[in-house]
Design a protein around this motif. Structure first.
Motif, PDB file in Angstrom:
ATOM      1  N   SER A   1       0.866  -1.087   0.015  1.00  0.00           N
ATOM      2  CA  SER A   1       0.244  -0.334   0.327  1.00  0.00           C
ATOM      3  C   SER A   1       1.064   1.312  -0.281  1.00  0.00           C
ATOM      4  N   GLU A   2       0.362   1.926  -0.838  1.00  0.00           N
ATOM      5  CA  GLU A   2       1.337   3.603  -0.744  1.00  0.00           C
ATOM      6  C   GLU A   2       0.939   4.038   0.752  1.00  0.00           C
ATOM      7  N   GLN A   3       2.223   4.600   1.504  1.00  0.00           N
ATOM      8  CA  GLN A   3       2.088   5.329   2.474  1.00  0.00           C
ATOM      9  C   GLN A   3       1.706   6.338   2.823  1.00  0.00           C
TER      10      GLN A   3
ATOM     11  N   LYS B   1      -0.720   8.048   0.601  1.00  0.00           N
ATOM     12  CA  LYS B   1      -2.343   7.833  -0.465  1.00  0.00           C
ATOM     13  C   LYS B   1      -2.777   9.051  -0.171  1.00  0.00           C
TER      14      LYS B   1
ATOM     15  N   GLU C   1       4.817   6.901  -3.170  1.00  0.00           N
ATOM     16  CA  GLU C   1       3.916   6.284  -2.061  1.00  0.00           C
ATOM     17  C   GLU C   1       2.203   7.223  -2.398  1.00  0.00           C
TER      18      GLU C   1
ATOM     19  N   SER D   1       5.482  10.112   7.287  1.00  0.00           N
ATOM     20  CA  SER D   1       3.887   8.868   7.098  1.00  0.00           C
ATOM     21  C   SER D   1       3.253   8.791   8.496  1.00  0.00           C
ATOM     22  N   HIS D   2       3.185   7.924   8.916  1.00  0.00           N
ATOM     23  CA  HIS D   2       1.780   7.382  10.116  1.00  0.00           C
ATOM     24  C   HIS D   2       2.780   6.578  10.832  1.00  0.00           C
ATOM     25  N   GLN D   3       4.416   6.133  10.288  1.00  0.00           N
ATOM     26  CA  GLN D   3       5.133   5.257  11.203  1.00  0.00           C
ATOM     27  C   GLN D   3       6.046   5.909  11.659  1.00  0.00           C
TER      28      GLN D   3
END
Length: 248
Positions: A2-4, A6, A30, A225-227
Motif C-alpha cells: 500500500s502507498e504510505q 495515499k 507513495e 508517514s504514520h510510522q
C-alpha cells in the motif's frame, strides 16, 4: 504494498532539483499529491513532468520563499486545486562559503532570507489550515551545520542553527493542534549545491562520502508517514551511515 501517503497533499519547496526534487518524487510514488514550489519555473516544470510520468498528480507553482505574497499565493493555489494540505516540506535553501573576514553582508543576508525567513514564511502560511483541520506535518530540511559550526560556513551555520531553534519553538506551540514538526539534518549530499562548494583554496570539496538525495528523501518519507507518529520536535541526523567527519 500500500502507498504510505495515499491521497495526502504535500507542499515541497525547492522541489525543482536536489533534495527537494527527490522528496517530491518519493512522496508522489507513495501516493501523495504534490505542490512543486520552486523559484525556477523551468525546474518546477521538469519535476512536474517527472511526477506526471509516474502517473501521479501535481501542480508546479513558481514560488520565492523570501516573499510573503509569493508563499501565500502558493498555499492558495494548493488549497484551490486539492482542497487541503497535509504535509509541508520546507526545503528551499542556499549555501555559500566565505571566510568571516571576507563575507559580504548581502551574502550573509541572502542565506538568512532563504534558509530561515523562507522556513518561517512557509510554515506561517500553512499553519491556519493545519490548525483548523487539527492535523498536519511539517518537515524542515536543516543541516548538520545546524548542530556544529564549520569554517567558511558561518552564515550557513547561523541560518541552520536558527532553523532548529525555530523548529523546536514551533513544535512546542503546534503540539496542542495535533500538528507534528520535525527537522532533518543531512550532512553532505550529491546535489548541484554540493558540487558548487569549494574549499578555501578554491579546490572542489571532496564529495566521495556524500549521500544521494534519495537517501534523505527516504528519511523524509518516514517522517511524513504514520510510522513516525510518535516523533515530534526532533532534529534527526542523516549521515548516510558514514562518519563523514573522519574524512575531513
Amino acid at each position: 504494498m500500500s502507498e504510505q501517503l495515499k491521497d495526502q497533499v504535500a507542499i515541497v519547496t525547492g522541489a525543482g532539483k536536489g533534495i527537494g526534487r527527490a522528496i517530491a518524487l518519493t512522496f508522489a510514488r507513495e501516493g501523495a499529491n504534490i505542490i512543486i514550489a520552486d523559484k525556477s519555473p523551468q525546474l518546477a516544470s521538469q519535476t512536474y513532468q517527472a511526477i506526471k510520468a509516474i502517473g501521479k498528480k501535481a501542480i508546479a507553482v513558481t514560488t520565492d520563499v523570501t516573499q510573503e505574497e509569493s508563499v501565500v499565493e502558493m498555499v492558495r493555489q494548493a488549497l484551490e486545486v486539492f482542497g487541503n494540505i497535509d504535509i509541508l516540506v520546507s526545503n528551499a535553501g542556499i549555501q555559500r562559503r566565505y571566510f568571516v573576514a571576507d563575507l559580504p553582508r548581502e551574502e550573509f543576508q541572502a542565506m538568512l532570507d532563504v534558509n530561515l525567513l523562507g522556513a518561517f514564511l512557509t510554515c506561517q502560511a500553512v499553519l491556519p489550515t493545519f490548525y483548523t483541520q487539527q492535523q498536519g506535518n511539517i518537515i524542515l530540511i536543516a543541516s548538520d551545520s545546524g548542530k556544529r559550526g564549520y569554517a567558511y560556513n558561518s552564515a550557513y551555520c547561523a541560518s541552520k542553527f536558527a532553523v532548529l531553534g525555530f523548529m523546536e519553538a514551533l513544535a512546542d506551540e503546534a503540539r496542542s493542534y495535533r500538528v507534528r514538526v520535525n527537522a532533518l539534518c543531512p550532512a553532505g549530499v550529491k546535489t548541484d549545491m554540493g558540487k558548487m562548494l569549494q574549499e578555501a583554496d578554491g579546490t572542489s570539496v571532496n564529495d566521495t562520502y556524500f549521500m544521494e538525495a534519495e537517501e534523505v528523501a527516504d528519511v523524509a518519507l518516514f517522517l511524513a508517514s504514520h510510522q513516525s507518529r510518535a516523533i515530534h520536535g526532533q532534529a534527526i541526523n542523516v549521515y548516510g551511515g558514514v562518519d563523514y567527519r573522519l574524512t575531513r
